[in-house]
Design an enzyme around this catalytic site. Structure first.
Site, short mmCIF file in Angstrom:
data_model
loop_
_atom_site.label_atom_id
_atom_site.label_comp_id
_atom_site.label_asym_id
_atom_site.label_seq_id
_atom_site.Cartn_x
_atom_site.Cartn_y
_atom_site.Cartn_z
N CYS A 36 -36.50 -23.53 21.86
CA CYS A 36 -36.78 -24.90 21.47
C CYS A 36 -35.51 -25.73 21.36
CB CYS A 36 -37.52 -24.88 20.13
SG CYS A 36 -37.96 -26.50 19.56
N GLY A 60 -8.05 -17.94 36.53
CA GLY A 60 -8.47 -19.32 36.71
C GLY A 60 -8.98 -19.71 38.07
#
Ligand SMILES: *Cc1c(COP(=O)(O)O)cnc(C)c1O
Length: 422
Positions: free
Chosen positions: A346, A241
């Site tokens: 797209c 983390g």
């Protein structure tokens, strides 16, 4: 510091010009520096050793699971944190010994448990009571007795992006720390498993040290309670983390992290396991891409590049920002601050950066997206039937293509028409 630097007129990875790699491997391509991996690993493990901690570092393979990357780290002494049977297979293939492997994840299947027990892995991190019962059943049926940690959820907010926060009560990970006593008691009655460890992991890309302190302090209290209840807890897995600087972040120095570990759990006499992923791999990788077109619209200036969200999904998924630079050293004072760097897919999400400072660009220009070594190639896909991106590992003046680009013909080879279509 970084092994990706301008030298003469262009950027190098260690002693190799990025333009040469692009020429040989094509673009887009991930480039990792073995030197940078080594420096990060050494910095992390030295900080723990300096703080007087008895620690093992198990690289979280979900950040980067290329076997050449794993081998680089395992040669330095790293173990592996795996989250699937596939990652376990990779860890073993890269030469990590079974005993240095930790198996995390909320949904291990009985098949994956069997595979891991056969590989004699070091520890299972169990995340629920049904998983505990299943693991006991599978281990017993194999005549095995496996070391386990229960992953506890300390209900701490990691103050990171909501999609990579894992330690709050509403998150799906681990068991509520308030119920841990009862679950360890249950584990102690089950055959085939030895509850000898506690695991915690509160989220990713933490840039504040306070949530770690809160979580580890709660875990320390729990260990004391569990020992008082008769459990022989002698290992602790503190997860990963620790954040990195993507540009504009100031993550805590690893020395501060090590010091707080020592302050919170140092006196328990436990063997510690750490599972850093991003910290080790993130800064050690870049994604090289080439400008296909420059499109100057009314209000914006677009560089359309040959990398897309299928190659690096972090901007689309986590609103992540990767610093983008030219491979060619920019002439000072030519930076234009309004480039939008976009991919060809797209989707509006296929945008790497908006208002990015870059020099005037032309078609064919090579760009570098920095700090892409973690959660980059591992999350790549063939969306839009784009080739699966290649990966290169650099060591001093050498480089090797460590994952070949997979062309559409390769993955189409797994498809066929239905029986009635011939
Ligand atoms: C994702 C994860 C890690 C690694 O996290 P980083 O932020 O990359 O250090 C470690 N342990 C567990 C259980 C994880 O889920």
């Amino acid at each position: 510091m970084s092994n990706f630097k301008y030298r003469k007129d262009e950027m190098y990875a260690e002693d190799v010009a990025l333009s040469r790699i692009a020429e040989v491997a094509g673009t887009p391509v991930y480039v990792y520096s073995a030197g940078e991996l080594t420096e990060s690993y050494t910095r992390f493990s030295s900080a723990l050793a300096t703080a007087g901690l008895n620690a093992r570092v198990c690289f979280a393979m979900k950040a980067n699971s290329n076997i050449a990357v794993i081998r680089t780290l395992s040669d330095l002494g790293a173990g592996a944190d795996v989250v699937s049977g596939g990652e376990l297979e990779r860890a073993l293939a890269a030469g990590v010994s079974g005993s240095a492997i930790v198996f995390s994840g909320v949904g291990k299947t009985p098949g994956e448990m069997r595979q891991a027990i056969s590989a004699s892995i070091g520890q299972f991190n169990v995340e629920s009571v049904p998983e505990l019962e299943m693991l006991s059943y599978v281990a017993t049926s194999m005549g095995a007795n496996v070391d386990i940690a229960i992953r506890v959820n300390p209900d701490v907010d990691a103050n990171t992006h909501h999609k990579i926060s894992t330690g709050r009560q509403e998150d799906k990970f681990g068991v509520d720390i308030a119920r841990a006593g009862e679950i360890y008691a249950r584990a102690a009655t089950l055959p085939g498993i030895a509850p000898v460890s506690v695991a915690v992991h509160i989220g990713s890309q933490l840039t504040d040290i306070a949530p770690f302190r809160a979580a580890f302090a709660r875990v320390a209290e729990l260990v004391t309670e569990l020992r008082a209840a008769g459990h022989n807890i002698h290992k602790l897995d503190l997860g990963g983390g620790l954040g990195i600087d993507y540009g504009g972040h100031t993550p805590p120095p690893v020395e501060d992290y090590a010091a707080l570990v020592s302050e919170t759990v140092g006196d328990l006499g436990c063997e510690l396991i750490f599972e850093p992923g991003r910290y080790l791999a993130g800064p050690a990788g870049v994604l090289i891409t080439q400008v296909i077109y420059v499109k100057e619209a009314e209000v914006r200036r677009f560089a359309i590049v040959d990398a897309a969200m299928n190659d690096l999904i972090r901007p689309a998924l986590y609103d992540a920002i990767h610093r983008i630079e030219t491979v060619r050293r920019p002439v000072t004072d030519t930076l234009i601050h309004d480039w939008d760097v976009v991919g060809p897919v797209c989707e509006a999400g296929d945008t790497f950066a908006k208002g990015c400072p870059l020099p005037p660009l032309a078609e064919g220009e090579l760009l570098v997206m920095r700090d892409a070594g973690a959660y980059g190639a591992v999350m790549s896909s063939v969306y839009n039937s784009r080739a699966l991106v290649a990966e290169v590992l650099v060591h001093r003046d050498s480089f090797t293509i460590v994952r070949a680009r997979q062309e559409p013909a390769v993955f189409m080879g797994y498809e066929n028409l239905a029986d009635w279509q011939h």
